[in-house]
Design an enzyme around this catalytic site. Structure first.
Site, short mmCIF file in Angstrom:
data_model
loop_
_atom_site.label_atom_id
_atom_site.label_comp_id
_atom_site.label_asym_id
_atom_site.label_seq_id
_atom_site.Cartn_x
_atom_site.Cartn_y
_atom_site.Cartn_z
N HIS A 164 -3.16 -1.66 5.85
CA HIS A 164 -2.54 -2.99 5.85
C HIS A 164 -1.97 -3.24 7.25
O HIS A 164 -1.36 -2.35 7.84
CB HIS A 164 -1.44 -3.07 4.80
CG HIS A 164 -0.60 -4.29 4.92
ND1 HIS A 164 -1.15 -5.56 5.03
CD2 HIS A 164 0.74 -4.47 4.98
CE1 HIS A 164 -0.18 -6.45 5.15
NE2 HIS A 164 0.98 -5.81 5.13
N ASN B 117 0.23 -10.40 10.34
CA ASN B 117 0.28 -9.86 8.98
C ASN B 117 -0.19 -10.94 8.01
O ASN B 117 0.52 -11.91 7.77
CB ASN B 117 1.71 -9.41 8.66
CG ASN B 117 1.84 -8.78 7.28
OD1 ASN B 117 0.94 -8.90 6.45
ND2 ASN B 117 2.96 -8.12 7.04
N CYS C 74 1.78 -7.55 -0.10
CA CYS C 74 0.87 -6.95 0.89
C CYS C 74 0.00 -5.84 0.31
O CYS C 74 -1.00 -5.46 0.91
CB CYS C 74 1.67 -6.44 2.08
SG CYS C 74 2.48 -7.77 2.95
N1 ACO Z 1 12.41 -12.03 19.60
C1 ACO Z 1 13.39 -11.43 20.28
N2 ACO Z 1 14.36 -10.70 19.68
C2 ACO Z 1 14.29 -10.57 18.34
C3 ACO Z 1 13.28 -11.17 17.59
C4 ACO Z 1 12.31 -11.94 18.25
N3 ACO Z 1 11.28 -12.54 17.62
N4 ACO Z 1 13.47 -10.86 16.28
C5 ACO Z 1 14.56 -10.09 16.22
N5 ACO Z 1 15.07 -9.91 17.47
C6 ACO Z 1 16.23 -9.13 17.88
C7 ACO Z 1 17.22 -8.97 16.75
O1 ACO Z 1 18.10 -10.07 16.68
C8 ACO Z 1 17.94 -7.69 17.16
O2 ACO Z 1 18.90 -8.01 18.16
P1 ACO Z 1 20.31 -7.26 18.20
O3 ACO Z 1 20.00 -5.81 18.44
O4 ACO Z 1 21.00 -7.93 19.34
O5 ACO Z 1 20.94 -7.50 16.86
C9 ACO Z 1 16.84 -6.87 17.83
O6 ACO Z 1 15.80 -7.80 18.19
C10 ACO Z 1 16.25 -5.79 16.94
O7 ACO Z 1 15.96 -6.34 15.66
P2 ACO Z 1 15.30 -5.48 14.52
O8 ACO Z 1 15.16 -6.31 13.27
O9 ACO Z 1 16.04 -4.17 14.39
O10 ACO Z 1 13.85 -5.21 15.14
P3 ACO Z 1 12.72 -4.22 14.68
O11 ACO Z 1 12.38 -3.31 15.76
O12 ACO Z 1 13.02 -3.63 13.31
O13 ACO Z 1 11.47 -5.20 14.49
C11 ACO Z 1 10.22 -6.20 12.70
C12 ACO Z 1 11.49 -6.24 13.52
C13 ACO Z 1 9.07 -6.48 13.62
C14 ACO Z 1 10.31 -7.28 11.63
C15 ACO Z 1 10.03 -4.81 12.05
O14 ACO Z 1 11.24 -4.40 11.46
C16 ACO Z 1 8.94 -4.73 11.02
O15 ACO Z 1 7.78 -4.82 11.31
N6 ACO Z 1 9.31 -4.48 9.74
C17 ACO Z 1 8.37 -4.16 8.66
C18 ACO Z 1 7.56 -5.31 8.19
C19 ACO Z 1 6.71 -4.84 7.02
O16 ACO Z 1 6.04 -3.83 7.07
N7 ACO Z 1 6.76 -5.52 5.89
C20 ACO Z 1 6.11 -5.00 4.69
C21 ACO Z 1 4.87 -5.63 4.43
S1 ACO Z 1 5.01 -7.32 4.42
C22 ACO Z 1 4.95 -7.90 2.78
O17 ACO Z 1 4.88 -7.20 1.83
C23 ACO Z 1 5.08 -9.36 2.58
#
Ligand code: ACO
Length: 326
Positions: free
Chosen positions: A253, A283, A120
């Site tokens: 980004h 993304n 990214c």
């Molecule tokens: N729909 C419904 N529920 C979901 C979904 C979904 N699509 N996905 C996960 N959940 C649930 C999980 O199972 C979890 O349930 P639990 O509490 O019962 O275990 C709950 O939602 C919370 O999950 P988290 O993973 O903690 O959710 P979070 O708020 O962290 O959001 C996300 C996830 C959107 C992926 C976020 O962490 C994020 O954006 N991370 C950073 C991404 C990023 O910046 N990447 C770097 C650049 S990308 C690159 O370099 C390729």
């Protein structure tokens, strides 16, 4: 000769372009694939929809359309380009590079063309590399692209992951210009970093069946991204003796609206000064910054003379920023 008479080479953005594949995958569509809701996706990420490349449409095809738009906007012809750098993690083939394929599709040959893989952060890495080629006198007119088909490395049964990614391409034409030695024109500074200790927090391991897909510890990556982007904002301002108020636009980004909002808050910047496309593009990895830049240039928000801060964080980990007077 006084220092005031002395000149330096700077690289300026002569034109921007972008391209998105026609097919749109909405959050509602994803509800039919995995156990999720439009509301969950939008609240946690800010994403409503993303574009997906058609069968037979590859990264070099998206890059070509973005390149043509940037070339047109810059008012040049392709034969003026003497360097092509494509940032991508999803090349058409393991080799040759997307850059050399693009060079052929543009009907030019001879000058250097290569890909950069920094996930990214790829576009910021590519821009910094092209800027240094130009400042060293090794190129005069570079085509710098971020292009991705992340849908090809996405597991559409993994709900925490497949909701994030989209396909697209963005391009800039970066040209050499002369400026006063102490002026802050064109690409003012770039700042690149990496730390390979975090390899497995965000990666695409090789699988025996060839279905290589993104694995991410989303929450841990999220926290690292927010903290690291905070630091790169400070580093970029300090390197240039600039204040937060000197920045007209943040072009971040587009990973997650909550990460973008945290960086804007760090800059004491209202969201009106932040270019947000994550809602419509998802993304798109290396493509996201040049896509967002092109949207804001074309809709008239970003104007000549404005100071833009670009920043990114991605797999590796890699991270970086670019401060630019457009
Ligand atoms: N729909 C419904 N529920 C979901 C979904 C979904 N699509 N996905 C996960 N959940 C649930 C999980 O199972 C979890 O349930 P639990 O509490 O019962 O275990 C709950 O939602 C919370 O999950 P988290 O993973 O903690 O959710 P979070 O708020 O962290 O959001 C996300 C996830 C959107 C992926 C976020 O962490 C994020 O954006 N991370 C950073 C991404 C990023 O910046 N990447 C770097 C650049 S990308 C690159 O370099 C390729």
């Amino acid at each position: 000769m006084t220092t005031q008479d002395m000149r330096k080479i700077v690289s300026t953005i002569a034109g921007t372009g972008s391209y998105l594949p026609a097919k749109i995958l909405s959050n509602k569509d994803l509800e039919t694939l995995v156990d999720t809701t439009d509301e969950w996706i939008f609240t946690r990420t800010g994403i409503r929809e993303r574009h997906i490349a058609a069968d037979g449409e590859f990264t070099s095809d998206l890059a070509l359309e973005a390149a043509k738009n940037a070339i047109h906007a810059a008012g040049i012809t392709a034969d003026k380009i003497d360097l092509i750098i494509v940032a991508t993690t999803t090349p058409d083939k393991i080799f040759p590079s997307v850059a050399t394929m693009l060079q052929r599709k543009l009907g030019i040959a001879g000058y250097p063309a290569f890909d950069i893989q920094a996930v990214c952060s790829g576009f910021v890495y590519a821009l910094a590399t092209a800027d240094n080629f130009i400042k060293a006198g090794a190129a005069k007119c570079a085509l710098v692209i971020g292009a991705e088909t992340f849908s090809r490395i996405t597991d559409y049964s993994d709900r925490s992951n497949c909701i994030l990614w989209g396909d697209g391409a963005g391009a800039v034409i970066l040209c050499a210009a002369q400026a006063d030695m102490h002026s802050k024109e064109g690409v003012i500074s770039t700042h690149l970093h990496a730390d390979g200790n975090y390899e497995t927090m965000l990666h695409v391991p090789r699988k025996e069946n060839g279905q290589d897909t993104v694995l991410m510890e989303g929450n841990a990556v999220f926290k690292m991204a927010v903290n690291t982007l905070d630091q790169i904002v400070d580093e970029t301002l300090a390197a240039n003796g600039m204040q937060k108020s000197d920045i007209d636009w943040l072009v971040p980004h587009q990973a997650n609206i909550r990460i973008i909002t945290a960086t804007a808050k760090k800059l004491d910047m209202s969201m009106e000064k932040v270019i947000v496309t994550v809602d419509k593009h998802g993304n798109t990895s290396a493509a996201s910054i040049p896509l967002a830049l092109d949207v804001a240039v074309r809709d008239g928000r970003i104007k000549r003379g404005d100071v833009i801060l670009m920043e990114a964080f991605g797999g590796g980990f890699t991270w970086g920023s670019a401060l630019i007077r457009y």
